[in-house]
Write a protein that holds these residues in place. Structure first.
Motif, short mmCIF file in Angstrom:
data_model
loop_
_atom_site.label_atom_id
_atom_site.label_comp_id
_atom_site.label_asym_id
_atom_site.label_seq_id
_atom_site.Cartn_x
_atom_site.Cartn_y
_atom_site.Cartn_z
N GLY A 29 0.73 -1.26 0.09
CA GLY A 29 -0.13 0.00 -0.03
C GLY A 29 0.78 1.30 -0.17
N PHE A 30 1.91 1.33 0.65
CA PHE A 30 2.94 2.36 0.82
C PHE A 30 3.74 2.61 -0.76
N LEU A 33 1.08 4.06 -2.93
CA LEU A 33 1.04 5.34 -2.82
C LEU A 33 2.31 6.20 -3.10
N LYS A 36 2.05 6.72 -7.09
CA LYS A 36 1.23 7.76 -7.19
C LYS A 36 1.54 9.27 -7.05
N TRP A 37 2.17 9.42 -5.72
CA TRP A 37 2.55 10.89 -5.51
C TRP A 37 3.85 11.02 -6.63
N TRP A 74 0.52 15.51 -2.76
CA TRP A 74 -0.29 14.68 -2.12
C TRP A 74 -2.08 14.92 -2.45
#
Length: 76
Positions: A29-30, A33, A36-37, A74
């Protein structure tokens, strides 16, 4: 000739796999994320560097591109 049922699809593999340990789920998950960032940050930086002609080609005004380009990574 290969029988289709011998090779599961990617989707069936994902739905039928054993659950990952909690720490692995958190790590994945990290990683998703962070990716994506990173993509969002790079895209916004590139958007703010486009020429007026390039912006016109994609249907944006300079003000819209600059507003999007100044958003923090973010924020979606």
């Amino acid at each position: 000739m290969t029988n289709v049922t011998e090779h599961p699809t990617h989707l069936s593999y994902l739905t039928n796999r054993a659950a990952l340990p909690m720490i692995a789920e958190v790590a994945i998950g990290f990683a998703v994320l962070a990716t994506k960032w990173s993509v969002r940050r790079r895209s916004r930086r590139q958007l703010s560097r486009l020429t007026q002609q390039q912006l016109r080609d994609i249907g944006l005004q300079r003000e819209d591109a600059m507003r999007e380009g100044t958003l923090p990574f973010w924020r979606p």
